[in-house]
Write an enzyme that holds these catalytic residues in place. Structure first.
Site, short mmCIF file in Angstrom:
data_model
loop_
_atom_site.label_atom_id
_atom_site.label_comp_id
_atom_site.label_asym_id
_atom_site.label_seq_id
_atom_site.Cartn_x
_atom_site.Cartn_y
_atom_site.Cartn_z
N SER A 142 0.86 -1.18 0.00
CA SER A 142 0.00 0.00 0.00
C SER A 142 0.90 1.23 0.00
CB SER A 142 -0.85 -0.01 1.28
OG SER A 142 -1.46 1.24 1.52
N TYR A 155 -1.98 -1.39 10.43
CA TYR A 155 -1.94 -1.48 8.96
C TYR A 155 -0.63 -0.90 8.43
CZ TYR A 155 -3.93 -1.15 4.19
OH TYR A 155 -4.18 -1.28 2.85
#
Ligand code: NAD
Length: 260
Positions: A142, A155
């Site tokens: 990401s 995350y």
């Protein structure tokens, strides 16, 4: 093309994983799908992909937060389709909370799926790739593998970890015919992001389209979502011969998010 190659795409019953699975099938690969969902809907998806692209498509419902089930997924693909030539580690979840309120149980769950599952998948798929002298490992990280955002401790930690793991595996496989790269998307409109849009809409008491525009406006200069199809195109490129010397990279596709 990827004819005669077998791709395992984790978390491919939805979103980015499904886009990548479609693109790999479109390039001629046999595909093993994985992920959660309703049995009938998954079977429809599986049969639909096989019919549309004329490739073999299988499904294995491993829960990737459990290492033993990851081993079973890779073994299933090798036994039913003969090999795992392309491994796309895509399954992932999000939890949004300030670090002092972040439930330890959610931390463990995000790390287990978004980071540890990537290790376990590679661990089990690599011996076969080495035996055959060819392999492509694509880890869906990401922008949060490069930069942070508030309230995403687990995350961001997991995705930075994936970028580091990608580099290590690239070094360990250099010169073997195997490459390992990370794909780092910005905002993609999937169920994972829709939840965050809905949370903005309800906390600010604004309509959904406005919440969507705010979410994009805060981070993504292009003002548009990256699409699963676009990410599928990048995945196919990374599997191609042209990308044979591209390894250990983390490739941003983020509408300019990290250029700021
Ligand atoms: P999604 O929620 O649409 O899809 C997630 C997929 O993973 C689904 O198929 C789901 O069934 C599966 N899954 C969830 N838990 C699982 C488990 N324990 N075992 C096996 N499968 C499981 O999400 P998405 O947005 O497509 O995200 C896919 C990946 O892309 C994730 O790693 C995510 O972090 C990453 N990503 C997403 C975005 C975005 O904006 N959507 C941006 C950057 C990175």
């Amino acid at each position: 093309t990827l004819t005669q190659k077998v791709a395992v795409v984790t978390g491919s019953t939805s979103g980015i994983g499904l886009g990548i699975a479609r693109a790999l099938a479109g390039a001629g690969a046999d595909v093993v799908l994985n992920g959660f969902g309703e049995v009938g809907a998954i079977e429809e998806l599986r049969a639909g992909l096989a019919a549309e692209f004329g490739v073999r498509v299988g499904y294995h419902g491993a829960d990737l937060s459990k290492p033993s089930e990851i081993a079973a997924l890779i073994a299933h693909a090798e036994e039913t389709f003969g090999s795992v030539d392309v491994l796309v580690n895509n399954a992932g979840i999000q939890h949004v909370a300030p670090v002092e309120d972040f439930p330890a149980e959610r931390w463990d769950a995000v790390i287990a799926l978004n980071l540890s599952a990537v290790f376990h998948g590679i661990h089990h798929a690599l011996p076969g790739m080495k035996r055959r002298g060819w392999g492509r490992i694509l880890n869906i990280a990401s922008v949060h593998g490069h930069v942070a955002s508030v309230n995403k401790a687990a995350y961001v930690a997991a995705k930075h970890g994936v970028v580091g793991l990608t580099k290590t595996v690239a070094l360990e496989t250099a010169g073997t015919g195997i490459t390992c790269n990370a794909i780092c998307p910005g905002w993609v409109l999937t169920p994972l992001v829709q939840k965050q849009i809905d949370a903005i809409a309800s906390s600010k008491n604004i309509p959904e389209p406005q919440a969507r525009a705010e979410l994009l406006g805060a981070k993504q200069p292009s003002g548009a979502f990256v699409t699963p199809d676009e990410l599928g195109g990048l995945a196919v490129f990374l599997c191609s011969d042209s990308a044979a010397q591209m390894t250990g990279a983390s490739l941003l596709m983020d509408g300019g998010w990290t250029a700021q």
